[in-house]
Write an enzyme that holds these catalytic residues in place. Structure first.
Site, PDB file in Angstrom:
ATOM      1  N   ASP A  97       0.856  -1.185   0.000  1.00 23.35           N
ATOM      2  CA  ASP A  97       0.000   0.000   0.000  1.00 23.35           C
ATOM      3  C   ASP A  97       0.895   1.238   0.000  1.00 23.35           C
ATOM      4  OD1 ASP A  97       0.940   0.210   2.579  1.00 23.35           O
ATOM      5  OD2 ASP A  97      -0.951  -0.282   3.546  1.00 23.35           O
ATOM      6  N   ASP A 271      -8.074  -7.448   0.553  1.00 25.57           N
ATOM      7  CA  ASP A 271      -7.132  -7.717   1.644  1.00 25.57           C
ATOM      8  C   ASP A 271      -7.794  -7.310   2.953  1.00 25.57           C
ATOM      9  OD1 ASP A 271      -5.698  -5.086   3.013  1.00 25.57           O
ATOM     10  OD2 ASP A 271      -6.608  -4.665   1.071  1.00 25.57           O
ATOM     11  N   CYS A 309     -12.976 -29.105   7.862  1.00 28.70           N
ATOM     12  CA  CYS A 309     -11.793 -28.292   7.539  1.00 28.70           C
ATOM     13  C   CYS A 309     -10.545 -29.151   7.633  1.00 28.70           C
ATOM     14  CB  CYS A 309     -11.697 -27.106   8.499  1.00 28.70           C
ATOM     15  SG  CYS A 309     -10.267 -26.039   8.222  1.00 28.70           S
ATOM     16  N   CYS A 311      -7.342 -27.865   7.870  1.00 29.22           N
ATOM     17  CA  CYS A 311      -6.208 -27.128   8.411  1.00 29.22           C
ATOM     18  C   CYS A 311      -5.653 -27.857   9.643  1.00 29.22           C
ATOM     19  CB  CYS A 311      -6.611 -25.699   8.758  1.00 29.22           C
ATOM     20  SG  CYS A 311      -7.405 -25.528  10.384  1.00 29.22           S
ATOM     21  N   CYS A 314      -7.833 -27.918  12.859  1.00 32.33           N
ATOM     22  CA  CYS A 314      -9.033 -28.750  12.847  1.00 32.33           C
ATOM     23  C   CYS A 314      -8.715 -30.234  12.758  1.00 32.33           C
ATOM     24  CB  CYS A 314      -9.938 -28.339  11.685  1.00 32.33           C
ATOM     25  SG  CYS A 314     -10.682 -26.704  11.909  1.00 32.33           S
ATOM     26  N   HIS A 340      -6.020 -21.495  10.811  1.00 32.98           N
ATOM     27  CA  HIS A 340      -7.384 -21.902  10.456  1.00 32.98           C
ATOM     28  C   HIS A 340      -8.108 -20.793   9.696  1.00 32.98           C
ATOM     29  CE1 HIS A 340     -11.528 -23.271  10.687  1.00 32.98           C
ATOM     30  NE2 HIS A 340     -11.803 -22.044  11.090  1.00 32.98           N
TER      31      HIS A 340
END
Length: 380
Positions: A97, A271, A309, A311, A314, A340
């Site tokens: 940015d 974002d 999930c 990840c 999880c 996660h």
């Protein structure tokens, strides 16, 4: 067959469904699949995550903050150490940015003129100056692949007269940013549309940016306090003011339902700090909405956050464990919940891309909303 990576910046749309589009942004450092969600690496790191872990969630690009990096460790130092990609061990695309949004939030510490902004560092009070020219130079030193034009982002609510005055100065700054950016093959400069929630000002801003010419276009000045209804009201028309053959980036958004609504309205990139910030404060985002792991109901729950999930949080840990480590102040809490959340956000983007490609976006969104309406699983 090995395909040679392009040494140019380009964008191609592969499918549309209504106003939503899926495609690819091609950069010398790799492809960015759109719609894309960019995790925020404020100080050259996505907090609580290793770069390779961020990539494992599905992220193609990260965002870095010019304001924070210019203050610490300094753009010149990063350049001496090989640039931001090497410095933070992220070899893929990076968007930086311009610093304008952070400076906006320092309204009590800044002086704004046509030339630029003079402000006091929030770290040590030292004086600094940011202008379109200095912002372009700092981002050049950082070596980012996508550079944002320097603009002013007025906080809402503001009068239409204030918004118009700010937008027109930002358009003059956009021209100065374009001039200062120069010829940098393989790197892209994005202009930023402003104009608050006023259609005529948004259109005027878009016309000014198109006359200058950019490799991509951002929709700025939203998600700054106007509320989702007003934001969607602007997104109902604003993306249509921008070129169809260039990426459209909605800055600072957002929650999962914000993302889905933006994609439906033609946005390609977003974002937000939300996945990582929420993870550090015990908040998890799932298909069934938000889970507050701090709540006592999780203390004896052997089930995962989300049974579907994949990840690490999880597949390897229970809600009871996640509750315990958060309450105990253990670092692994923020690490697992951030992983996660980033995994969920990237899975959402992949689902949106797939649905657009199949012409099945309406069904995907209906299922997304139905799952969220169920709320979290019942306590044991």
């Amino acid at each position: 067959m090995c395909r040679r990576m392009s040494d140019k910046f380009s964008f191609s749309v592969s499918a549309t469904d209504g106003r939503a589009r899926s495609g690819v942004i091609h950069t010398p450092r790799g492809e960015i699949r759109t719609p894309a969600f960019m995790p925020v690496g404020t100080a050259a790191t996505v907090k609580a995550m290793l770069p390779e872990s961020v990539r494992a969630t599905g992220a193609d690009i990260l965002l870095g903050n010019t304001y924070h990096l210019m203050l610490r460790p300094g753009a010149e130092r990063i350049a001496r150490l090989g640039g931001l990609h090497e410095f933070m061990n992220w070899p893929r695309p990076i968007l930086t940015d311009s610093g304008g949004f952070q400076v906006m939030s320092l309204s009590s510490l800044r002086k704004l003129t046509e030339e630029g902004v003079t402000f006091s560092s929030h770290i040590d009070g030292s004086k600094h100056h940011l202008s379109p020219e200095t912002s372009m130079e700092i981002q050049r030193l950082l070596g980012s692949d996508i550079v944002m034009a320097f603009d002013e982002c007025p906080a809402l609510p503001a009068s239409e007269e204030e918004v118009a005055k700010s937008m027109r100065m930002s358009m003059r700054w956009a021209q100065r940013s374009r001039d200062a950016f120069g010829d940098r093959p393989g790197h892209a400069l994005f202009g930023i549309m402003q104009g608050g929630v006023t259609r005529e000002l948004r259109e005027e801003s878009a016309e000014a940016l198109k006359a200058i010419g950019f490799e991509g276009y951002a929709i700025g000045g939203l998600a700054v306090g106007e509320g989702q209804e007003a934001m969607f009201g602007v997104l109902d028309y604003a993306p249509g003011f921008l070129p169809e053959d260039k990426p459209r980036y909605l800055m600072g958004v957002g929650k999962p339902d914000d993302i889905v609504g933006a994609v439906l309205r033609g946005v390609d990139m977003m974002d937000c700090v939300l996945p990582s910030r929420s993870g550090r404060t015990g908040q998890a985002w799932t298909r069934r909405g938000q889970v507050n792991i701090k709540n006592a109901r999780h203390a004896d729950d052997p089930r995962p956050l989300d049974a579907d999930c994949t990840c690490p949080a999880c597949t390897g840990y229970s809600r009871a464990y996640l509750h315990h480590v958060f309450r105990a102040g253990e670092m692994i809490s923020g690490m697992l919940l951030t992983w996660h959340n980033l995994h969920y956000f990237q899975e959402l983007m992949a689902g949106l891309r797939d649905a657009i490609g199949r012409g099945a976006l309406a069904g995907f969104v209906a299922e997304f909303e139905a799952m969220r309406a169920q709320g979290d699983i019942d306590p044991l």
